[in-house]
Enzyme design. Structure first.
Site, mmCIF file in Angstrom:
data_model
loop_
_atom_site.group_PDB
_atom_site.id
_atom_site.type_symbol
_atom_site.label_atom_id
_atom_site.label_comp_id
_atom_site.label_asym_id
_atom_site.label_seq_id
_atom_site.Cartn_x
_atom_site.Cartn_y
_atom_site.Cartn_z
ATOM 1 N N GLY A 14 15.939 16.094 -19.311
ATOM 2 C CA GLY A 14 15.747 14.936 -19.109
ATOM 3 C C GLY A 14 14.737 13.427 -20.493
ATOM 4 C CB SER A 20 9.839 1.517 -18.037
ATOM 5 O OG SER A 20 9.770 2.784 -18.317
ATOM 6 C CE1 TYR A 60 10.241 2.892 -11.965
ATOM 7 C CE2 TYR A 60 10.860 4.200 -14.129
ATOM 8 C CZ TYR A 60 10.077 3.188 -13.537
ATOM 9 O OH TYR A 60 8.957 2.402 -14.170
ATOM 10 C CG LEU A 108 -1.895 -1.493 1.394
ATOM 11 C CD1 LEU A 108 -2.682 -0.964 2.370
ATOM 12 C CD2 LEU A 108 -3.138 -1.175 0.275
ATOM 13 C CE LYS A 153 10.660 -0.461 -13.446
ATOM 14 N NZ LYS A 153 9.684 -1.637 -12.331
#
Ligand code: NAD
Ligand code: WQD
Length: 336
Positions: free
Chosen positions: A294, A125, A149, A34, A153
């Site tokens: 970016g 992603s 991030y 959560l 990945k």
């Protein structure tokens, strides 16, 4: 019947995937801590699927909890959504991103291995293509990430590739999502960003609802048709269906599979604003700002591989994406 373990199954893409899985005849067990979702998503999932879905509230890095889940349920494989996903935030708390995203993956893989369950679908992603401008992006396009991030990945993709090399009994599908938007047709589940949204469509929805005065368009001097950034927006229900197809594909082809999940169509920021205004019948005022650091000009998928190999077609168009997105958001604001 054996169940599919869905980590992060109360989140945006996970919850839609749970619905698609039940529609396709699968059963699931969810684990979610959560951190970016609410428990009421579980009630909505039960309402939509008419099933009493088992859900463990806890952290995917907690191996004891994972062992308990494997002991209490017959698991055939996992779809691993659990993770943190905000690019900007990842630059300010990188350790949390590495710990959560990589830590949860390692813990899950270890416990899967202990239980001889060797099938995993992983949420990757388009961010793993880094700043590549070689559009449309193919699965073979060179990889590189530009923020913590994205690096989580990319590292997880390498971990999965190394795992497969070490033991080719593993069945692994790496799915590279483009820009998920929209919500389930029912209006019951959708994306609920915490705080100020970073992504375009959730931000637009808050402008349309009068929560924010205008959209800040990050740059109109890109080499695109109207100067604004172009992306491949995909309806979350189409994306969710891609996971069902990936599970089916792993039944047929045992190995490590990598697929882009996008539509192959690029829309500019101003295209999206226009489509949202049409779908919601609300005004979306905007102002032009400097480029966001970016950002790249254009990013869209070549979805051919997913189509040819597993029959994946993202059939919902931009108007439907915006209508469904707004239906969910509007319900939220009315209830507030
Ligand atoms: P989300 O935040 O809505 O869902 C992630 C879910 O995982 C949340 O319910 C969160 O509470 C849970 N979670 C996070 N860390 C956990 C942990 N350690 N243990 C248990 N539960 C945990 O995000 P989403 O948009 O549904 O994204 C799902 C996955 O897809 C993520 O891995 C994300 O990186 C990836 N992805 C998302 C996008 C996007 O734009 N939404 C694009 C590409 C890839
Ligand atoms: C889309 C376009 C912005 C907000 C991000 C992640 C990526 C993936 C999906 C997880 C760009 C413009 C946006 C705003 C704007 N997530 N924009 N004003 O950057 O393509 O991808 O989400 O894996 O990793 O990087 O998506 O929705 O932020 O931006 O003008 O307030 O909208 O410049 O052109 P992005 P986005």
């Amino acid at each position: 019947m054996k169940k599919i373990l869905v980590t992060g199954g109360l989140g945006y893409i996970g919850s839609h995937t749970v619905v698609e899985l039940y529609e396709a005849g699968y059963e699931t067990v969810i684990i979610d801590n959560l951190v970016n979702s609410r428990i009421d998503a579980l009630d909505k999932l039960k309402e939509l699927t008419k099933k009493d879905i088992t859900c463990y509230i806890g952290d995917c890095r907690d191996k004891e909890l994972l062992r308990k889940i494997f002991k209490e349920n017959e698991i055939s494989g996992a779809i691993h959504f659990a993770g943190l996903k905000a690019v900007g935030e990842s630059t300010t708390i990188p350790i949390d991103y590495y710990d959560n995203n990589i830590g949860s993956t390692i813990a899950l893989l270890e416990v899967m291995k202990e239980n001889n369950v060797k099938r995993i679908v992983f949420s990757s992603s388009a961010t793993v293509y880094g700043t590549s401008q070689e559009v449309p992006l193919k699965e073979t396009t060179s990889l590189g990430a530009t923020n913590p991030y994205g690096r989580t990945k990319l590292f997880i993709e390498y971990i999965l590739k190394d795992l497969y090399k070490s033991d080719n009994e593993w069945e692994i599908a790496i799915l590279r999502y483009f820009n998920p938007v929209g919500a389930h047709k029912s209006g019951l589940i959708g994306e609920r960003p915490n705080g100020t949204p970073n992504n375009l469509v959730p931000y637009i929805a808050e402008v349309a609802a009068g929560i924010r005065p205008f959209l800040r368009v990050w740059g109109n001097d890109y080499d695109t048709k109207d100067g604004t950034g172009v992306r491949d927006y995909i309806h979350v229900s189409d994306l969710a269906n891609g996971h069902v197809l990936a599970i089916k594909q792993l039944d047929k082809v045992h190995g490590l599979l990598i697929y882009n999940l996008g539509t192959g169509i690029g829309y500019s920021v101003l295209d999206v604003v226009k489509a949202f205004e049409k779908a919601s019948n609300m005004k979306v005022p905007y102002k032009i700002f400097d480029r966001r650091p970016g950002d790249i000009a254009v990013c869209y998928a070549d979805p051919t591989k997913a189509k040819e190999e597993m029959g994946f077609v993202a059939s919902r168009g931009i108007d439907e994406m915006m209508e469904d997105h707004w239906r969910f958001q509007k319900n939220l604001y009315i209830k507030k």
